[in-house]
Design an enzyme around this catalytic site. Sequence first.
Site, PDB file in Angstrom:
ATOM      1  N   GLU A  32      55.152  49.491 -14.208  1.00  0.00           N
ATOM      2  CA  GLU A  32      56.407  49.576 -13.458  1.00  0.00           C
ATOM      3  C   GLU A  32      57.164  50.841 -13.880  1.00  0.00           C
ATOM      4  O   GLU A  32      57.350  51.093 -15.070  1.00  0.00           O
ATOM      5  CB  GLU A  32      57.243  48.311 -13.708  1.00  0.00           C
ATOM      6  CG  GLU A  32      58.700  48.375 -13.273  1.00  0.00           C
ATOM      7  CD  GLU A  32      58.907  48.783 -11.814  1.00  0.00           C
ATOM      8  OE1 GLU A  32      58.307  48.167 -10.935  1.00  0.00           O
ATOM      9  OE2 GLU A  32      59.681  49.738 -11.566  1.00  0.00           O
ATOM     10  N   THR A  41      63.806  47.134  -4.234  1.00  0.00           N
ATOM     11  CA  THR A  41      64.331  46.356  -3.101  1.00  0.00           C
ATOM     12  C   THR A  41      64.511  44.879  -3.460  1.00  0.00           C
ATOM     13  O   THR A  41      65.369  44.196  -2.895  1.00  0.00           O
ATOM     14  CB  THR A  41      63.357  46.511  -1.913  1.00  0.00           C
ATOM     15  OG1 THR A  41      63.229  47.910  -1.642  1.00  0.00           O
ATOM     16  CG2 THR A  41      63.858  45.813  -0.677  1.00  0.00           C
ATOM     17  N   SER A  46      69.153  40.241   1.201  1.00  0.00           N
ATOM     18  CA  SER A  46      70.035  39.128   1.601  1.00  0.00           C
ATOM     19  C   SER A  46      69.760  37.850   0.821  1.00  0.00           C
ATOM     20  O   SER A  46      70.528  36.889   0.925  1.00  0.00           O
ATOM     21  CB  SER A  46      69.877  38.832   3.093  1.00  0.00           C
ATOM     22  OG  SER A  46      70.003  39.993   3.856  1.00  0.00           O
ATOM     23  N   ILE A  48      67.595  35.544   1.305  1.00  0.00           N
ATOM     24  CA  ILE A  48      67.340  34.379   2.153  1.00  0.00           C
ATOM     25  C   ILE A  48      65.848  34.034   2.106  1.00  0.00           C
ATOM     26  O   ILE A  48      64.990  34.921   2.185  1.00  0.00           O
ATOM     27  CB  ILE A  48      67.683  34.669   3.641  1.00  0.00           C
ATOM     28  CG1 ILE A  48      69.030  35.357   3.793  1.00  0.00           C
ATOM     29  CG2 ILE A  48      67.584  33.402   4.479  1.00  0.00           C
ATOM     30  CD1 ILE A  48      70.209  34.589   3.408  1.00  0.00           C
ATOM     31  N   HIS A  50      63.550  32.744   4.412  1.00  0.00           N
ATOM     32  CA  HIS A  50      63.551  32.514   5.861  1.00  0.00           C
ATOM     33  C   HIS A  50      62.628  31.360   6.248  1.00  0.00           C
ATOM     34  O   HIS A  50      61.571  31.162   5.644  1.00  0.00           O
ATOM     35  CB  HIS A  50      63.088  33.789   6.579  1.00  0.00           C
ATOM     36  CG  HIS A  50      64.063  34.918   6.445  1.00  0.00           C
ATOM     37  ND1 HIS A  50      65.258  34.945   7.140  1.00  0.00           N
ATOM     38  CD2 HIS A  50      64.036  36.049   5.696  1.00  0.00           C
ATOM     39  CE1 HIS A  50      65.907  36.058   6.823  1.00  0.00           C
ATOM     40  NE2 HIS A  50      65.196  36.740   5.941  1.00  0.00           N
ATOM     41  N   LYS A 251      67.165  41.593  11.686  1.00  0.00           N
ATOM     42  CA  LYS A 251      67.725  40.257  11.904  1.00  0.00           C
ATOM     43  C   LYS A 251      69.232  40.274  12.093  1.00  0.00           C
ATOM     44  O   LYS A 251      69.858  39.226  12.209  1.00  0.00           O
ATOM     45  CB  LYS A 251      67.342  39.359  10.728  1.00  0.00           C
ATOM     46  CG  LYS A 251      65.833  39.165  10.609  1.00  0.00           C
ATOM     47  CD  LYS A 251      65.480  38.226   9.474  1.00  0.00           C
ATOM     48  CE  LYS A 251      63.980  38.030   9.369  1.00  0.00           C
ATOM     49  NZ  LYS A 251      63.272  39.201   8.812  1.00  0.00           N
ATOM     50  N   CYS A 401      81.736  36.164 -20.923  1.00  0.00           N
ATOM     51  CA  CYS A 401      82.121  36.458 -19.533  1.00  0.00           C
ATOM     52  C   CYS A 401      82.978  35.296 -19.040  1.00  0.00           C
ATOM     53  O   CYS A 401      82.469  34.199 -18.807  1.00  0.00           O
ATOM     54  CB  CYS A 401      80.865  36.619 -18.665  1.00  0.00           C
ATOM     55  SG  CYS A 401      81.212  36.608 -16.895  1.00  0.00           S
ATOM     56  N   CYS A 403      84.806  35.080 -16.216  1.00  0.00           N
ATOM     57  CA  CYS A 403      84.722  34.748 -14.780  1.00  0.00           C
ATOM     58  C   CYS A 403      83.620  33.729 -14.523  1.00  0.00           C
ATOM     59  O   CYS A 403      83.789  32.789 -13.774  1.00  0.00           O
ATOM     60  CB  CYS A 403      84.405  35.992 -13.957  1.00  0.00           C
ATOM     61  SG  CYS A 403      85.614  37.295 -14.074  1.00  0.00           S
ATOM     62  N   CYS A 438      85.707  39.940 -11.762  1.00  0.00           N
ATOM     63  CA  CYS A 438      86.090  41.229 -12.355  1.00  0.00           C
ATOM     64  C   CYS A 438      84.906  42.173 -12.481  1.00  0.00           C
ATOM     65  O   CYS A 438      85.059  43.313 -12.896  1.00  0.00           O
ATOM     66  CB  CYS A 438      86.791  41.028 -13.701  1.00  0.00           C
ATOM     67  SG  CYS A 438      85.687  40.929 -15.109  1.00  0.00           S
TER      68      CYS A 438
END
Length: 483
Positions: A32, A41, A46, A48, A50, A251, A401, A403, A438
């Site tokens: 890699e 990517t 998104s 999702i 699908h 989409k 953290c 939040c 934040c």
Amino acid sequence: MEYDVIIIGCGVTGAATAYMLSRYQLKVAVLEAENDVAVGTSKANSAIIHAGYDPVPGTLMARLNVEGNRMVGEIADKLNVPFSRCGSFVVAFSEAEVEHLHRLYDRGIQNGVPEMYLLNREETLKEEPNLSDQVCGALYAKTAAVVSPWELTLAMAEVAVKNGVELFLDTRVEAIQKENDLFKVTAANGKNYQSRYIINAAGVDSDVVHEMIGEKEFTVNPTKGEYYLLDKSEGNRVRHVIFQCPNELGKGVLVGPTVHGNLIVGPNAEPGTGRDDRATTGKAMDFVRAAALRSVPSISFRENIRNFAGVRANTEFDEFLIGESKSVKGFLNLAGIKSPGLTASPAIGKYACELLNEMGLSLIEKENYDETREVVRVRYLDAEKKNALIQKSPLYGRVICRCETITEGEIVDALHEVIPARSIAGVKRRCNAGMGRCQGGFCSPRVAAIIARELGIDETDVLEDRTGSYVLTGKMKEGLENV
Ligand SMILES: Cc1cc2nc3c(=O)[nH]c(=O)nc-3n(C[C@H](O)[C@H](O)[C@H](O)COP(=O)(O)OP(=O)(O)OC[C@H]3O[C@@H](n4cnc5c(N)ncnc54)[C@H](O)[C@@H]3O)c2cc1C
């Protein structure tokens, strides 16, 4: 270093393939280019899973989408990956679009998608009251889901590594040659590797990697998509993923819940961008916002906490390009893996094993395959379990953290995992520190200090994300260490 198989690229495609191959008695390496897995990517999409009514029936994409949808659910369950089968709606704003929903429904039936329903206007608005009152109906796909894309990638890569796959990070492949049925792979860091088979899972660079040894078969046309990520205060605006009717560019703009409780809005589709162009632009953001408000007019974009962009590996073919290179025997392309590549990834990995087998690689199962993955998420434990954990290690009682309520114990775990985090963003991807409202404004310096302590490095050597992304340049005044 000689292997049976070398996989180039450790996004979700490479990780899924390594995961599937790791159950066999093989020597496998993953090379890699970046300093972590899931930083191409596979980290910016998104998220999702699908259902599978989109791809053209009879295509590889359709088959692997539907199979992948089922497999991701099983893997998420087994490997402790955040996942929610929330379902999706494709909404129609005109009678012509309602017709299109019928076509998508028919495609879904042909593709073998279970549990789809065509809803009328009243049924749609009953399920999703915040949708625009201009909506005429929806295609409801109950099997659609959302996942943490980088954790899915990490989980599969971790299991692969636990079962003997060797992962080499910061190892960008620069040249590939073949002599006497053996591939010789040279990386930019000067290291050399040899293997009998090569799997090209290099995402937007898959054409470049193929052409290091093969003749041109396809060209990647990087197509950027930009997003808003809204605070959890907007997380309940919709319960399902809301798509608009798809067009030739993809989409369309969606509005959906994330597994972490936020609201995601996007993407646009901008062909011809740079392969590494992850910048967001005001123009794209305006477009995405206007498109999303058409579906859900009440979204409060004041609650935006982050914008980001991902790059699709589109090619001239509307299909995944999976198969042995026409000009190089033993070289398997997993290329053009655009959406629904995240969904299809485990099915792609399984199919890659079948193809390697057809190409002459024997697949003999290991006896002691370990398919387990433990992750501590303190915030989801009940008081009794929290107490027991803190008794064992007080670090789980110290919230870093605020939040997301992530403890020092979880950050330390992230830095000592099977594939350890090496940057602030790497910690964030593993345990969510810095993912909240934040966006790390408060906890980043503390995370950086923990990284320096655990890795035994100076704080000026701590990275924000990719190799070279140093956060600090040096001390402004001596004597402030304990402030
Ligand atoms: C805007 C957008 C939205 C999307 N939404 C969805 C969705 O909702 N659902 C879905 O199913 N799919 C979605 N997708 C598609 C999905 O994200 C991709 O199909 C998937 O992430 C591709 O994974 P990959 O491993 O093939 O590529 P990548 O994740 O890009 O991984 C490729 C890896 O190869 C490495 N590499 C490249 N060149 C070299 C080299 N020379 N040497 C070594 N390593 C190298 C890179 O560093 C990288 O880590 C979306 C994509 C985009 C862009």
